[in-house]
Design an enzyme around this catalytic site. Structure first.
Site, short mmCIF file in Angstrom:
data_model
loop_
_atom_site.label_atom_id
_atom_site.label_comp_id
_atom_site.label_asym_id
_atom_site.label_seq_id
_atom_site.Cartn_x
_atom_site.Cartn_y
_atom_site.Cartn_z
N GLY A 174 30.41 43.58 51.64
CA GLY A 174 31.15 43.70 50.39
C GLY A 174 32.57 44.14 50.63
CG ASN A 175 35.64 43.03 48.39
OD1 ASN A 175 36.05 43.55 47.37
ND2 ASN A 175 35.14 41.80 48.40
N PRO A 176 35.90 46.76 48.66
CG PRO A 176 37.65 48.12 49.40
CD PRO A 176 36.89 46.88 49.74
CB SER A 177 37.42 44.26 44.61
OG SER A 177 37.87 43.93 43.32
#
Ligand code: CTP
Length: 398
Positions: A211-214
């Protein structure tokens, strides 16, 4: 947070009904949302609620009498009518409705109704017999035909003790009508805009993902700004830390593939696609069916490319993309604009702590297909959203 109400000038007309006290709640909500609320009261209304109360809530002068020399509106008494973005009369009595239908202007409120070019919303409140009387119904029909918006009274217990239709509509409904009217006159009225937001999650096994921290803040701000400017918005959201915003179609998705499917469906008949989502560029080649155990000392995941949703989206709609860059920002963003055949690209400097992931502000450079490069100062994400939409308007066919 900015809404359709921020900085709008609203005339709130109050008439002599037992429901007049509810005008205080409406005035308070409008004021809190950033609107300038100019209250205009009929003489009868002042017997139910004091002008001082409404002045304290709105922080602005309250107009009651056309010939009141103390009033700031006395000299040019139609100035209120001219400054209004919308006029709302809540509660509106049978008498006010009759006078408005007949075009009588014998006090400040009826005069404002006659002189304004802004949309007018009436929220009737009266005894059930008065409401059902054919003369009231004819007057309302006349006003509706002239473009007045009527927020129908609710069914319930009335001041007279009788039960029937005549109670002032729910405040939420009146607020909703005001918001809708203001958004309709927005510069994106009638446009269909698809916005993506959040960060996609690509599963590794049933309990893990890449995932990513968006946070989704930028995309949600764009969707809300477009809604407030009158657009019909579809928000396709990968996981984000925000509640789904009201007043738009929200399609939740998880992976890049799901997002692609949702985008393909949503862009049919759209005027623009704005991709603010942080889409994973890679996904695990296969997803383990059971949870992966830590048996081995090392683990290698094989990744394959996800589809480039923005590049592959084709149609008559305008395309807006984002570019998260750490160096050669403008040159790299221009390359993406060309490769993905975009109309506008929003380049982010991800090395700046006040910009990008998670924070409420963003510092971006807007680049359009004509080669215009517009660096913007550090702004709130909502302000950035409106700047992007301003630019989009330039390219939207009128
Ligand atoms: N995008 C997309 N589909 C992907 C990846 C990205 O639609 N599989 C969109 C993003 O929503 C964004 C733009 O394309 O609007 C970003 O392009 P991308 O080439 O991924 O740029 P970066 O994320 O900055 O990645 P890189 O510089 O590593 O190529």
């Amino acid at each position: 947070m900015e809404t359709a109400l921020t900085n709008k000038t609203i005339v709130l007309g109050v008439t002599g009904s037992i429901a007049a006290y509810k005008a205080a709640d409406i005035a308070s909500r409008l004021t809190k949302a950033g609107a300038k609320v100019n209250v205009v009261m009929t003489e009868a209304a002042t017997r139910f609620i004091s002008p001082l109360a409404l002045r304290s809530i709105t922080g602005r002068a309250v107009a009651t009498d056309m010939f009141d020399l103390e009033s700031q509106y006395t000299i040019e008494h139609i100035s209120l009518a001219e400054a209004a973005d919308v006029v709302v009369v809540a509660p509106a009595t049978a008498s006010l409705i009759a006078r408005a239908a007949a075009g009588i202007s014998d006090d400040m409120l009826t005069l404002t109704l006659l002189a304004t070019k802004a949309p007018i919303i009436l929220a009737p409140a009266m005894n059930v017999n008065m409401f059902e009387n054919s003369v009231t119904q004819e007057n309302l029909a006349k006003l509706k035909a002239r473009g007045f918006i009527i927020v129908d009274p609710a069914h319930g217990r009335l001041a007279s003790g009788r039960v029937g239709k005549g109670r002032l509509a729910d405040i939420d409904q009146i607020m909703g009508a005001i918001q809708q009217v203001l958004a309709k006159s927005g510069d994106l009225a009638g446009k269909k805009i698809v916005v993506t937001a959040g960060g996609t999650r690509e599963p590794i096994d049933p309990v893990r993902h890449i995932g990513n921290p968006s946070s989704g803040k930028m995309g949600y701000a764009i969707a809300q700004a477009a809604r407030d400017r009158g657009a019909k918005v579809t928000l396709i959201t990968a996981p984000a830390s925000l509640l789904p915003p009201p007043g738009m179609a929200v399609m939740p998705v998880k992976t890049a593939l799901e997002m692609k499917q949702a985008v393909t469906k949503a862009v049919k008949g759209a005027d623009a696609l704005i991709m603010a989502a942080a889409v994973a560029d890679y996904q695990p080649k296969s997803v383990a069916r059971a949870k992966i155990k830590k048996d081995a000392l090392a683990l290698t995941l094989e990744l394959v490319r996800t589809p480039d949703i923005l590049a592959e989206a084709k149609g008559k709609f305008l395309k807006v993309g984002f570019a998260a860059e750490s160096e050669d920002i403008v040159a790299n963003a221009k390359k993406k604009l060309k490769n993905k055949q975009l109309d506008i690209i929003v380049a982010n400097d991800i090395t700046d702590k006040k910009s990008g992931f998670g924070v409420d502000t963003n510092k971006v450079t807007l680049i359009d297909k004509k080669g215009k490069v517009e660096p913007l100062p550090l702004l709130s994400k909502r302000e950035v959203a409106d700047k992007i939409l301003d630019k989009l308007l330039v390219f939207l066919p009128h």
